[in-house]
Design a protein around this motif. Structure first.
Motif, PDB file in Angstrom:
ATOM      1  N   PHE A  92       0.808  -1.216   0.000  1.00 11.52           N
ATOM      2  CA  PHE A  92       0.000   0.000   0.000  1.00 11.52           C
ATOM      3  C   PHE A  92       0.840   1.264   0.000  1.00 11.52           C
ATOM      4  N   ASP A  93       2.046   1.224   0.590  1.00  5.52           N
ATOM      5  CA  ASP A  93       2.758   2.471   0.818  1.00  5.52           C
ATOM      6  C   ASP A  93       4.146   2.522   0.192  1.00  5.52           C
ATOM      7  N   ALA A  94       4.531   1.525  -0.589  1.00  5.15           N
ATOM      8  CA  ALA A  94       5.903   1.450  -1.075  1.00  5.15           C
ATOM      9  C   ALA A  94       6.291   2.651  -1.935  1.00  5.15           C
ATOM     10  N   THR A  95       5.346   3.248  -2.625  1.00  2.00           N
ATOM     11  CA  THR A  95       5.666   4.353  -3.532  1.00  2.00           C
ATOM     12  C   THR A  95       5.304   5.722  -2.969  1.00  2.00           C
ATOM     13  N   GLU A  96       4.918   5.790  -1.713  1.00  2.00           N
ATOM     14  CA  GLU A  96       4.384   7.055  -1.216  1.00  2.00           C
ATOM     15  C   GLU A  96       4.893   7.448   0.163  1.00  2.00           C
ATOM     16  N   LEU A  97       6.140   7.096   0.455  1.00  2.00           N
ATOM     17  CA  LEU A  97       6.670   7.398   1.774  1.00  2.00           C
ATOM     18  C   LEU A  97       7.085   8.857   1.924  1.00  2.00           C
ATOM     19  N   GLY A  98       7.139   9.610   0.839  1.00  2.00           N
ATOM     20  CA  GLY A  98       7.631  10.976   0.919  1.00  2.00           C
ATOM     21  C   GLY A  98       6.792  11.899   1.770  1.00  2.00           C
ATOM     22  N   TRP A  99       5.512  11.591   1.964  1.00  2.00           N
ATOM     23  CA  TRP A  99       4.657  12.478   2.751  1.00  2.00           C
ATOM     24  C   TRP A  99       4.726  12.185   4.247  1.00  2.00           C
ATOM     25  N   ILE A 100       5.371  11.090   4.630  1.00  2.00           N
ATOM     26  CA  ILE A 100       5.324  10.688   6.040  1.00  2.00           C
ATOM     27  C   ILE A 100       6.122  11.636   6.925  1.00  2.00           C
ATOM     28  N   ASP A 101       7.375  11.908   6.571  1.00  2.00           N
ATOM     29  CA  ASP A 101       8.237  12.689   7.464  1.00  2.00           C
ATOM     30  C   ASP A 101       7.690  14.073   7.786  1.00  2.00           C
ATOM     31  N   PRO A 102       7.154  14.845   6.820  1.00  2.00           N
ATOM     32  CA  PRO A 102       6.603  16.153   7.196  1.00  2.00           C
ATOM     33  C   PRO A 102       5.497  16.050   8.241  1.00  2.00           C
ATOM     34  N   ILE A 103       4.637  15.049   8.117  1.00  2.00           N
ATOM     35  CA  ILE A 103       3.566  14.874   9.110  1.00  2.00           C
ATOM     36  C   ILE A 103       4.156  14.487  10.460  1.00  2.00           C
ATOM     37  N   VAL A 104       5.041  13.512  10.456  1.00  2.00           N
ATOM     38  CA  VAL A 104       5.641  13.048  11.709  1.00  2.00           C
ATOM     39  C   VAL A 104       6.387  14.177  12.401  1.00  2.00           C
ATOM     40  N   ASP A 105       7.162  14.946  11.649  1.00  2.00           N
ATOM     41  CA  ASP A 105       7.955  16.019  12.252  1.00  2.00           C
ATOM     42  C   ASP A 105       7.069  17.101  12.862  1.00  2.00           C
ATOM     43  N   ARG A 106       5.961  17.427  12.188  1.00  2.00           N
ATOM     44  CA  ARG A 106       5.045  18.424  12.765  1.00  2.00           C
ATOM     45  C   ARG A 106       4.438  17.914  14.072  1.00  2.00           C
ATOM     46  N   VAL A 107       4.051  16.661  14.090  1.00  2.00           N
ATOM     47  CA  VAL A 107       3.426  16.105  15.284  1.00  2.00           C
ATOM     48  C   VAL A 107       4.417  16.033  16.440  1.00  2.00           C
ATOM     49  N   LEU A 108       5.644  15.638  16.160  1.00  2.00           N
ATOM     50  CA  LEU A 108       6.647  15.560  17.220  1.00  2.00           C
ATOM     51  C   LEU A 108       7.029  16.951  17.739  1.00  2.00           C
ATOM     52  N   GLU A 109       7.081  17.922  16.859  1.00  2.00           N
ATOM     53  CA  GLU A 109       7.366  19.293  17.294  1.00  2.00           C
ATOM     54  C   GLU A 109       6.270  19.788  18.231  1.00  2.00           C
ATOM     55  N   GLU A 110       5.057  19.406  17.948  1.00  2.00           N
ATOM     56  CA  GLU A 110       3.929  19.811  18.785  1.00  2.00           C
ATOM     57  C   GLU A 110       4.021  19.204  20.182  1.00  2.00           C
ATOM     58  N   ASP A 111       4.487  17.945  20.269  1.00  2.00           N
ATOM     59  CA  ASP A 111       4.467  17.237  21.543  1.00  2.00           C
ATOM     60  C   ASP A 111       5.794  17.287  22.294  1.00  2.00           C
ATOM     61  N   LEU A 112       6.898  17.521  21.569  1.00  2.00           N
ATOM     62  CA  LEU A 112       8.217  17.388  22.204  1.00  2.00           C
ATOM     63  C   LEU A 112       9.061  18.659  22.120  1.00  2.00           C
ATOM     64  N   ALA A 113       8.432  19.775  21.858  1.00  2.00           N
ATOM     65  CA  ALA A 113       9.210  21.012  21.733  1.00  2.00           C
ATOM     66  C   ALA A 113      10.022  21.309  22.990  1.00  2.00           C
ATOM     67  N   ARG A 114       9.495  20.925  24.159  1.00  2.00           N
ATOM     68  CA  ARG A 114      10.207  21.151  25.433  1.00  2.00           C
ATOM     69  C   ARG A 114      10.684  19.846  26.052  1.00  2.00           C
ATOM     70  N   GLY A 115      10.727  18.779  25.241  1.00  3.50           N
ATOM     71  CA  GLY A 115      11.206  17.498  25.748  1.00  3.50           C
ATOM     72  C   GLY A 115      10.141  16.774  26.558  1.00  3.50           C
ATOM     73  N   ASP A 116      10.554  15.697  27.210  1.00  2.54           N
ATOM     74  CA  ASP A 116       9.665  14.871  28.037  1.00  2.54           C
ATOM     75  C   ASP A 116      10.171  14.932  29.475  1.00  2.54           C
ATOM     76  N   VAL A 117       9.658  15.894  30.220  1.00  2.00           N
ATOM     77  CA  VAL A 117      10.174  16.135  31.568  1.00  2.00           C
ATOM     78  C   VAL A 117       9.892  14.965  32.499  1.00  2.00           C
ATOM     79  N   THR A 118       8.777  14.269  32.316  1.00  2.00           N
ATOM     80  CA  THR A 118       8.440  13.150  33.200  1.00  2.00           C
ATOM     81  C   THR A 118       9.416  12.000  33.017  1.00  2.00           C
ATOM     82  N   SER A 119       9.679  11.629  31.766  1.00  2.00           N
ATOM     83  CA  SER A 119      10.605  10.517  31.522  1.00  2.00           C
ATOM     84  C   SER A 119      12.019  10.871  31.981  1.00  2.00           C
ATOM     85  N   ARG A 120      12.432  12.126  31.797  1.00  2.00           N
ATOM     86  CA  ARG A 120      13.749  12.528  32.279  1.00  2.00           C
ATOM     87  C   ARG A 120      13.845  12.371  33.789  1.00  2.00           C
TER      88      ARG A 120
END
Length: 288
Positions: A6-34
């Motif tokens: 299903f996804d072998a030819t369309e991986l190019g869109w994944i990283d922009p989505i993932v990076d935006r989501v991680l920036e939203e959740d991890l901009a200040r790190g994970d203080v609890t896990s630290r």
């Protein structure tokens, strides 16, 4: 990470989505896990479906952890497109505990969203009797590529990707242009013979007007079953007939029997509930 057909030819869109989501959740790190998780602690976690669903987005799920820590390993137990029951193990995640915890919610959010869309799509596709089921532009802002991928995994097809992808004359376009016939003629004069012109119509008079003006696709919006059948008779194969407007699965078989070619369903993206998934950590010391 195993990449399915299903996804072998369309991986190019994944990283922009993932990076935006991680920036939203991890901009200040994970203080609890630290604070509470040793930096050298490793973990093994199992991804489990808590309710039946059609799985979609496992490559995205895995990519979340890869973007955080290249040493985290995700082993898929099923492929995208698989219908699973509650309790099914979908994947296992190995790596540093802090890294897995940092990506857990983002990965589950994306996978749950995509699997929910795929599940809803599969429901409509199975009810459609062979008629094409397509999505609309009523997608989650910022996640259109993910939603469209999930629709394909669920067995549906994608409508236009954006406003530049195709001509689709809607009600407001027709009002401004002076009616559907005038709008269709203006569109055909502008885009040339290589581009199909689609036109939304709401009654049989508009069906006739748009067809006579040269529309190649007629989108029957919120029309009754009787009017749909009559519209198909009027068109007589001269244009693609598409139905839309609050469609429910139980209606699709009737539309297919009437001769409709495509059902476009906004609900498969704008109203799909997220799949219920959990990432369960094994107790320390447990083996694979």
């Amino acid at each position: 990470m195993a990449v399915t057909a299903f996804d072998a030819t369309e991986l190019g869109w994944i990283d922009p989505i993932v990076d935006r989501v991680l920036e939203e959740d991890l901009a200040r790190g994970d203080v609890t896990s630290r604070a509470v998780v040793p930096p050298v602690a490793n973990a093994r976690a199992r991804l489990v479906a808590k309710a039946p669903c059609v799985v979609a987005g496992l490559p995205v799920f895995a990519r979340v952890f890869e973007r955080i820590d290249s040493q985290v390993r995700v082993e898929a137990r099923v492929e995208d497109g698989t219908a699973v029951d509650a309790g099914t193990e979908l994947a296992v995640v190995f790596g540093r505990a802090r890294s897995i915890l940092a990506g857990e919610r983002s990965a589950l959010n994306l996978l749950g969203r995509a699997s929910g869309v795929a599940t809803a799509t599969r429901t409509f596709v199975e009810a459609a009797g062979g008629m094409v089921v397509a999505d609309t532009r009523k997608t989650m802002p910022g996640l259109r590529a993910l939603d469209r991928y999930a629709v394909r995994v669920g067995g549906g097809r994608n409508h236009r990707d954006d406003l530049g992808a195709a001509v689709l004359i809607k009600e407001n376009h027709a009002r401004i242009a002076g009616g559907v016939a005038a709008a269709v003629r203006a569109a055909k004069a502008c885009v040339g013979h290589m581009t199909k012109v689609s036109c939304e119509v709401t009654n049989l008079d508009e069906v006739r007007a748009a067809l006579e003006a040269g529309a190649e696709v007629l989108l029957l919006d919120n029309m009754t079953d009787d009017d749909v059948a009559e519209a198909v008779r009027i068109v007589a194969g001269r244009a693609v007939v598409e139905a839309s407007g609050g469609l429910a699965p139980e209606r699709l078989a009737r539309l297919a029997a009437a001769g409709v070619n495509v059902a476009s369903v906004g609900a498969i993206t704008h109203s799909a509930p997220a799949a219920d998934l959990s990432l369960l950590f094994d107790p320390p010391g447990d083996g694979p």
